[in-house]
Write a protein that holds these residues in place. Sequence first.
Motif, PDB file in Angstrom:
ATOM      1  N   ILE A  87       0.997  -1.000  -0.031  1.00  0.00           N
ATOM      2  CA  ILE A  87       0.224   0.211   0.064  1.00  0.00           C
ATOM      3  C   ILE A  87       0.788   1.088   0.152  1.00  0.00           C
ATOM      4  O   ILE A  87       1.709   0.892   1.327  1.00  0.00           O
ATOM      5  CB  ILE A  87      -1.015  -0.424   1.114  1.00  0.00           C
ATOM      6  N   SER A  88       1.107   1.772  -1.189  1.00  0.00           N
ATOM      7  CA  SER A  88       2.090   2.990  -1.221  1.00  0.00           C
ATOM      8  C   SER A  88       0.572   4.120  -2.006  1.00  0.00           C
ATOM      9  O   SER A  88       0.842   3.718  -2.592  1.00  0.00           O
ATOM     10  CB  SER A  88       3.021   2.800  -1.214  1.00  0.00           C
ATOM     11  N   ASP A  89       1.383   5.846  -2.136  1.00  0.00           N
ATOM     12  CA  ASP A  89       0.857   6.741  -2.475  1.00  0.00           C
ATOM     13  C   ASP A  89      -0.927   6.918  -2.353  1.00  0.00           C
ATOM     14  O   ASP A  89      -1.245   7.225  -3.254  1.00  0.00           O
ATOM     15  CB  ASP A  89       1.392   6.731  -4.026  1.00  0.00           C
ATOM     16  N   VAL A  90      -1.161   7.318  -1.132  1.00  0.00           N
ATOM     17  CA  VAL A  90      -2.247   7.898  -1.190  1.00  0.00           C
ATOM     18  C   VAL A  90      -1.661   8.674  -0.165  1.00  0.00           C
ATOM     19  O   VAL A  90      -1.201   8.990   0.859  1.00  0.00           O
ATOM     20  CB  VAL A  90      -2.165   6.265  -0.162  1.00  0.00           C
ATOM     21  N   ALA A 139       5.203 -11.226   2.742  1.00  0.00           N
ATOM     22  CA  ALA A 139       5.356  -9.943   2.378  1.00  0.00           C
ATOM     23  C   ALA A 139       4.680  -8.798   2.177  1.00  0.00           C
ATOM     24  O   ALA A 139       3.556  -8.870   1.048  1.00  0.00           O
ATOM     25  CB  ALA A 139       6.489  -9.816   1.892  1.00  0.00           C
ATOM     26  N   GLY A 140       4.659  -7.366   2.774  1.00  0.00           N
ATOM     27  CA  GLY A 140       3.834  -6.595   2.764  1.00  0.00           C
ATOM     28  C   GLY A 140       4.270  -5.372   3.313  1.00  0.00           C
ATOM     29  O   GLY A 140       4.875  -5.006   5.202  1.00  0.00           O
ATOM     30  N   SER A 141       4.225  -4.057   2.947  1.00  0.00           N
ATOM     31  CA  SER A 141       4.164  -2.688   3.651  1.00  0.00           C
ATOM     32  C   SER A 141       3.292  -1.898   3.233  1.00  0.00           C
ATOM     33  O   SER A 141       2.345  -2.160   2.219  1.00  0.00           O
ATOM     34  CB  SER A 141       5.999  -2.039   3.040  1.00  0.00           C
ATOM     35  N   ILE A 142       3.443  -0.641   4.372  1.00  0.00           N
ATOM     36  CA  ILE A 142       2.505   0.329   4.118  1.00  0.00           C
ATOM     37  C   ILE A 142       3.601   1.403   4.329  1.00  0.00           C
ATOM     38  O   ILE A 142       4.138   2.181   5.067  1.00  0.00           O
ATOM     39  CB  ILE A 142       1.302   0.288   5.708  1.00  0.00           C
ATOM     40  N   ARG A 171       6.963  -6.634   7.574  1.00  0.00           N
ATOM     41  CA  ARG A 171       5.304  -5.898   7.113  1.00  0.00           C
ATOM     42  C   ARG A 171       5.367  -4.842   8.206  1.00  0.00           C
ATOM     43  O   ARG A 171       4.727  -4.282   9.169  1.00  0.00           O
ATOM     44  CB  ARG A 171       3.958  -6.908   8.125  1.00  0.00           C
ATOM     45  N   LYS A 172       6.043  -3.384   7.685  1.00  0.00           N
ATOM     46  CA  LYS A 172       6.112  -2.711   8.408  1.00  0.00           C
ATOM     47  C   LYS A 172       5.195  -0.943   7.562  1.00  0.00           C
ATOM     48  O   LYS A 172       5.464  -1.122   6.508  1.00  0.00           O
ATOM     49  CB  LYS A 172       7.859  -1.985   8.287  1.00  0.00           C
ATOM     50  N   ILE A 173       5.682  -0.280   8.953  1.00  0.00           N
ATOM     51  CA  ILE A 173       4.914   1.207   8.154  1.00  0.00           C
ATOM     52  C   ILE A 173       6.318   2.064   8.062  1.00  0.00           C
ATOM     53  O   ILE A 173       6.825   2.220   9.024  1.00  0.00           O
ATOM     54  CB  ILE A 173       4.058   1.731   8.862  1.00  0.00           C
ATOM     55  N   ASP A 174       6.313   2.697   6.572  1.00  0.00           N
ATOM     56  CA  ASP A 174       7.604   3.707   6.400  1.00  0.00           C
ATOM     57  C   ASP A 174       7.370   4.659   5.879  1.00  0.00           C
ATOM     58  O   ASP A 174       6.285   4.448   5.070  1.00  0.00           O
ATOM     59  CB  ASP A 174       8.631   2.928   5.744  1.00  0.00           C
ATOM     60  N   ASN A 175       7.675   5.671   6.082  1.00  0.00           N
ATOM     61  CA  ASN A 175       7.828   6.588   5.423  1.00  0.00           C
ATOM     62  C   ASN A 175       6.108   7.416   5.386  1.00  0.00           C
ATOM     63  O   ASN A 175       5.642   7.924   3.804  1.00  0.00           O
ATOM     64  CB  ASN A 175       7.901   6.601   3.617  1.00  0.00           C
ATOM     65  N   VAL A 176       5.645   7.832   6.171  1.00  0.00           N
ATOM     66  CA  VAL A 176       4.167   8.774   6.341  1.00  0.00           C
ATOM     67  C   VAL A 176       4.227  10.049   6.954  1.00  0.00           C
ATOM     68  O   VAL A 176       5.383  10.251   7.381  1.00  0.00           O
ATOM     69  CB  VAL A 176       2.987   7.918   7.514  1.00  0.00           C
ATOM     70  N   THR A 177       4.025  10.282   6.164  1.00  0.00           N
ATOM     71  CA  THR A 177       4.141  12.685   6.214  1.00  0.00           C
ATOM     72  C   THR A 177       2.874  12.817   7.309  1.00  0.00           C
ATOM     73  O   THR A 177       2.202  12.483   6.574  1.00  0.00           O
ATOM     74  CB  THR A 177       4.624  13.002   5.036  1.00  0.00           C
TER      75      THR A 177
END
Length: 669
Positions: free
Chosen positions: A380-383, A417-420, A447-453
């Motif tokens: 899940i990216s670019d949201v 594997a997966g990530s947000i 399965r991490k959360i990374d680079n949230v603004t």
Amino acid sequence: MAAALTAAAVLLAASITVSQPAFATGTVTSAPVPAGAPASSDFAVTAAGTSVGIHDAGANAWGNHVGFGTFDMSGGPVTVTVSVGFSFSTAKIVPASLGLTATKSGSTVTFTLANPSNASLVFDGNYQGRTLHLFAQAPETNVPSPLDPNVIYFGPGLHTYTGNAIEPANGQTIYLAPGAVLRGRIRVDNKSNVTVRGRGVLLSDFTPTGPADNVAIAVAHSQNVTITGITTNRAIAGWTGFITESSYVTVSDYHVVSPFYASTDGFDINNNQHIVFDRVFIRSCDDAVSIKGYQPAGGWNRLFNPANATPNSDIVYKNSQLWADANNAIVVGEETIAASYSGIRFQNIDILYNYDDRDHPDQLTDRAALTVLMLNATDISDVVFDNIRVENAKRLINVDIRNSYWFGSLLGNLGWAGSIHGITFSNITSTSPGSNEIRMFGWDGDRKIDNVTLQNVSINGAYVTSAADSHLKLNSLATNVHIVSPSGSVTTNGPIGVTQAEDWTANRYNAEHDYTPQQPNRGWNYRSWKAGVGTSTMTWNVTEGRWRGTASWDSIWVNGGYTLMHPDGNQILLEWTAPRAGTIDITGTVRKWDVGGGDGVTASIWKNSTSNFWPGGGAWKVIAATDSVGYSTNATVTVAAGDVISFRVDGRATTNNDSTMWTPTITYR
């Protein structure tokens, strides 16, 4: 239900000539609620002196009825007069961004609309009480003819189709005229160039007798579909609408009033591309907006690899108002069987109200006004959430990876594997009296959360400026969180604002937390053992949502946050394989879950099937049939990579009522 308007009051409201202010020069067209359709007895409304039909959407989660009405306006501002059939002290118009003030005189409320817009009235600040939703639209253009062979036309009146869904052909239009109430379902399946439009109401207050799903309005496997102008009222449990495996679908000037508890999702968007929602109002008693992932055949199969499913991409939701009496106002995810999520935008949205759950308030950490939630491992990216105004909500933001939902009743699968990552919350303004918590919880190292603004996130007048903000709650698997505000920018990593027990890291393994329908997962396997046969790997039972052995009752499952084991002639083996060498601490309690009978069970912990180290000496601990307290299974063990720790439960003379609760946690020192 509250006292209704008296006949005299209704007559007065219908016949009164409204004295418009000098600037209120607009004209209005509307239609009455047709005979036989649910009509509100709480409200009588006029707009520019014209009576507006007010529908009864049914009772909300707290037993209070909700009204709604629609009218077209043109030529300038119009004055709206609402006669209210119950006592109240104050009336507020939401969203606040409309800048409208309600003037109260006795039991009457007046306000002026400058332009077509959606306005809701909340009385005495009670969002769970009786409320009114009004939808003012610009006049229709190019109204289709009822004689056109490519038009399925529903004129004013009540039309009942409680059997098969109404399914248009390629190129057809379904038209609901002003004053039309269609008690039925609409389904667009494997079609193209279809339009559903009008000013009428699609009413779903029945259980259908015909085939297909029970959703009020559905678009499946279709292209170039437009839905505009109508209102859908779901007054029975079940989704209000969905779009699945489709592309180039536009939903505009569309309204949902579905306050029935529960599962009345406003519009679920499942495995789609090129979708636009614009100028939409949704009130639901479950997710108002949910972008889900299902398997291509439709449905929910936890073992289906998300990589083989259709992605969700290029989805825009803008210029809208959302109200969710339960669950999330906006959620990207929950069920996430999709190859990926990308290019998703939420822009210029008012969240009027968001409650977590009527029956379980403050017990569900996964719910918020703005949520990104992964149950099945994917990307899940670019949201982007931009220019969102939150007026009343329990929690503000939740970004979460987890393996179960709704007290373990809906299980995900994190076996892949997966990530947000690459998620942006910008220009978020909350005036909510809720906790305004901003929660980000990753699962493990893969399965991490990374680079949230978090950019220009304002809570009750104060920007979030640093990791010291009391609203932040991040575990150590949420990294590179960028906080940007007028005072500067900072990048931080978890853990922030969480206890050690809440902070799941790569050093900790928990049987309930790591439970999935795929094995092995984080080293866990589900097996059984029988004398003369040996060890067997359990199989996943999709219907029951549990691991099953070869006998009738031997199984492992999760319920209410606990791992449960039931032997049946076979020993139950919950096993964990060490990923590396080290010293581990094992904690947990083994106790009976079902204390209604039987003769109890026995339990032990082994290392590599040769060393019984708890309770030790080759013995098994007896757990009596009524022992709901049990025994601590705390131990410290040195392991090499590949060593297996086996948590075992066995029956005694009978297998009756042998369900046993055991949720071990393993932590590397």
